[in-house]
Design an enzyme around this catalytic site. Sequence first.
Site, PDB file in Angstrom:
ATOM      1  N   ARG A 285       0.843  -1.207   0.000  1.00 24.01           N
ATOM      2  CA  ARG A 285       0.000   0.000   0.000  1.00 24.01           C
ATOM      3  C   ARG A 285       0.873   1.250   0.000  1.00 24.01           C
ATOM      4  O   ARG A 285       0.461   2.321  -0.443  1.00 24.01           O
ATOM      5  CB  ARG A 285      -0.969   0.005   1.198  1.00 24.01           C
ATOM      6  CG  ARG A 285      -1.787   1.289   1.300  1.00 24.01           C
ATOM      7  CD  ARG A 285      -3.070   1.146   2.115  1.00 24.01           C
ATOM      8  NE  ARG A 285      -2.913   0.420   3.344  1.00 24.01           N
ATOM      9  CZ  ARG A 285      -2.303   0.894   4.446  1.00 24.01           C
ATOM     10  NH1 ARG A 285      -1.814   2.122   4.463  1.00 24.01           N
ATOM     11  NH2 ARG A 285      -2.194   0.141   5.516  1.00 24.01           N
TER      12      ARG A 285
ATOM     13  N   TYR B 264     -16.349  14.649 -16.546  1.00 23.43           N
ATOM     14  CA  TYR B 264     -16.931  13.318 -16.339  1.00 23.43           C
ATOM     15  C   TYR B 264     -17.999  13.431 -15.238  1.00 23.43           C
ATOM     16  O   TYR B 264     -17.743  14.027 -14.186  1.00 23.43           O
ATOM     17  CB  TYR B 264     -15.814  12.350 -15.961  1.00 23.43           C
ATOM     18  CG  TYR B 264     -16.290  10.963 -15.590  1.00 23.43           C
ATOM     19  CD1 TYR B 264     -17.162  10.264 -16.411  1.00 23.43           C
ATOM     20  CD2 TYR B 264     -15.867  10.369 -14.407  1.00 23.43           C
ATOM     21  CE1 TYR B 264     -17.610   8.987 -16.061  1.00 23.43           C
ATOM     22  CE2 TYR B 264     -16.290   9.088 -14.059  1.00 23.43           C
ATOM     23  CZ  TYR B 264     -17.167   8.409 -14.886  1.00 23.43           C
ATOM     24  OH  TYR B 264     -17.602   7.155 -14.546  1.00 23.43           O
TER      25      TYR B 264
ATOM     26  N   ASP C  85      -7.348  17.507 -15.516  1.00 20.71           N
ATOM     27  CA  ASP C  85      -7.631  16.126 -15.877  1.00 20.71           C
ATOM     28  C   ASP C  85      -7.268  15.971 -17.358  1.00 20.71           C
ATOM     29  O   ASP C  85      -7.943  16.502 -18.236  1.00 20.71           O
ATOM     30  CB  ASP C  85      -9.117  15.816 -15.620  1.00 20.71           C
ATOM     31  CG  ASP C  85      -9.450  14.345 -15.877  1.00 20.71           C
ATOM     32  OD1 ASP C  85      -8.757  13.714 -16.690  1.00 20.71           O
ATOM     33  OD2 ASP C  85     -10.428  13.843 -15.276  1.00 20.71           O
TER      34      ASP C  85
ATOM     35  N   LYS D 113      -8.374   4.624 -19.426  1.00 19.14           N
ATOM     36  CA  LYS D 113      -8.681   5.066 -20.788  1.00 19.14           C
ATOM     37  C   LYS D 113      -7.481   4.883 -21.722  1.00 19.14           C
ATOM     38  O   LYS D 113      -6.949   3.804 -21.827  1.00 19.14           O
ATOM     39  CB  LYS D 113      -9.180   6.508 -20.764  1.00 19.14           C
ATOM     40  CG  LYS D 113     -10.122   6.817 -19.610  1.00 19.14           C
ATOM     41  CD  LYS D 113     -11.390   5.975 -19.661  1.00 19.14           C
ATOM     42  CE  LYS D 113     -12.258   6.276 -18.453  1.00 19.14           C
ATOM     43  NZ  LYS D 113     -13.198   5.218 -18.145  1.00 19.14           N
TER      44      LYS D 113
HETATM   45  N1  LCS Z   1     -11.706  11.642 -15.772  1.00 20.27           N
HETATM   46  C1  LCS Z   1     -12.277  11.511 -16.979  1.00 20.27           C
HETATM   47  C2  LCS Z   1     -12.070  12.581 -17.999  1.00 20.27           C
HETATM   48  C3  LCS Z   1     -13.042  10.384 -17.255  1.00 20.27           C
HETATM   49  O1  LCS Z   1     -13.593  10.295 -18.472  1.00 20.27           O
HETATM   50  C4  LCS Z   1     -13.230   9.397 -16.260  1.00 20.27           C
HETATM   51  C5  LCS Z   1     -14.034   8.190 -16.504  1.00 20.27           C
HETATM   52  C6  LCS Z   1     -12.622   9.601 -15.006  1.00 20.27           C
HETATM   53  C7  LCS Z   1     -11.866  10.731 -14.817  1.00 20.27           C
HETATM   54  C8  LCS Z   1     -12.765   8.602 -13.897  1.00 20.27           C
HETATM   55  O2  LCS Z   1     -11.961   7.509 -14.157  1.00 20.27           O
HETATM   56  P1  LCS Z   1     -12.208   6.034 -13.587  1.00 20.27           P
HETATM   57  O3  LCS Z   1     -12.427   6.178 -12.119  1.00 20.27           O
HETATM   58  O4  LCS Z   1     -13.415   5.494 -14.273  1.00 20.27           O
HETATM   59  O5  LCS Z   1     -10.940   5.329 -13.910  1.00 20.27           O
HETATM   60  N2  LCS Z   1     -14.822   8.267 -17.647  1.00 20.27           N
HETATM   61  C9  LCS Z   1     -15.693   7.385 -18.050  1.00 20.27           C
HETATM   62  C10 LCS Z   1     -16.532   7.602 -19.157  1.00 20.27           C
HETATM   63  O6  LCS Z   1     -16.609   8.645 -19.796  1.00 20.27           O
HETATM   64  N3  LCS Z   1     -17.235   6.515 -19.382  1.00 20.27           N
HETATM   65  O7  LCS Z   1     -17.019   5.563 -18.421  1.00 20.27           O
HETATM   66  C11 LCS Z   1     -15.990   6.039 -17.519  1.00 20.27           C
END
Ligand code: LCS
Length: 429
Positions: free
Chosen positions: A59, A112, A184, A209
């Site tokens: 951790r 998001y 981001d 992503k």
């Molecule tokens: N930031 C952006 C720009 C994102 O598109 C997402 C997830 C996150 C942060 C969060 O990331 P995660 O915790 O899922 O790894 N975006 C998603 C979307 O547009 N569709 O499904 C997940």
Amino acid sequence: MSTHDTQSPETLAVHAGVDRYEFSPVVPPIYQVSTFSFRDADHGAALFAGTERGYIYSRMLNPTVQALENCLATLEGGVRALACGSGMAAIYTALTGFLRAGDHLVCSDAVYGPTCTLVEQELPRLGIESDVVDTSDLDAVKRAMRPRTKVVFVETPGNPTLVITDLEKVAALAHEHDALLIVDNTFMSPILQQPFAWGADLVVHSLTKFLNGHADVVGGAIITREEAQYGMLRSKLNLLGGVLPPLESFLVHRGVKTLALRMARHCENAQKVADFLESHAQVEWVAFPGLKSHPQYELGKRQMKGPGGMISFGVRGGLAAGKAVMNAVKLCGLAVSLGGVETLIQHPASMTHATMGAEARKRARITDGLVRLSVGIENADDLIADLDQALAASWSGARGASGWDGQGERAAPTDVPPPATGRGSRAGV
Ligand code: LCS
């Protein structure tokens, strides 16, 4: 590290974070362990006291995870990185690391969905207030700044509208108010956009992503440009516990090696698909940074090294027509997430941006008819053929549903997002 200063992102994506002479394997192996042995009691105590370097407990630090972290820090042009269990864990750790009760946050409206929900519904429980504004409108950001504003959080291009924020200008504004700019960078990846070069203080990513790219890992990262910020965040992450496990770190690190190749193909394919959609009679509007009709086309060209792989569009007939397209695609997958090698289609208002609520979606100009595409690395002609047949199917579906008699289809309710405040009207829609 010194040779990395002069190497290009394509080279760094393959080599950064790997000390080939420390690990004899060509890639770092998966240290699938939770804990590490001490030579003796004094050694354990010295590791905890920080007077000796080494691994204690996964951790806290793990070699496989650290190799990925070093790679990400180098690629972003930062100093250190922290791999987190998801993009949301990275955002939560970063925001609560720098904000405390009584502080104020300014956040982009087009983000998001769960990021918006976190900012507006969860952080107030900790006494952290926010203003959510169109950060592409500098005056709106200026108006939102307060004496207790400690962080400006920007997603650019924004999910899912692809609105672009001028990072250099917003960084200058944040710094005038002694606030940090957190960006981001998920939609661009470090290959297409380097927020530190424009003045950002911290970068966050969903590794789920483009960075991983293969739809088989959920992960996130924070990249810092200062050692002290890293130290503070590392302690925080250790307490919150949202770390990325070794196997996931290995997979993301492997994905990053092809990031530059994949991003080039995502951009090339998305440009072809966006051009196709924009010229299609059934498509009412298209938002894509590589189209001249994008309101911030010039800014995008200056700030980004490519338009990315994300497209939003509206089908004539609004929500019903958009749904018909999503139900008719055969090659594009109907699923949330993005940035993988496979093309995905989804409906933000009822899926990724559902929890933020109708009011917040309206403020961010996320209309009910908006359909989002994450364009993969397949052959672009195959993707275009799939969308073409889906648009044709939706057209006949809409006719069937409304008892169309060959006259009235163009009068169907439209769903064009209104232009953002302070910006010109959308060209080409
Ligand atoms: N930031 C952006 C720009 C994102 O598109 C997402 C997830 C996150 C942060 C969060 O990331 P995660 O915790 O899922 O790894 N975006 C998603 C979307 O547009 N569709 O499904 C997940």
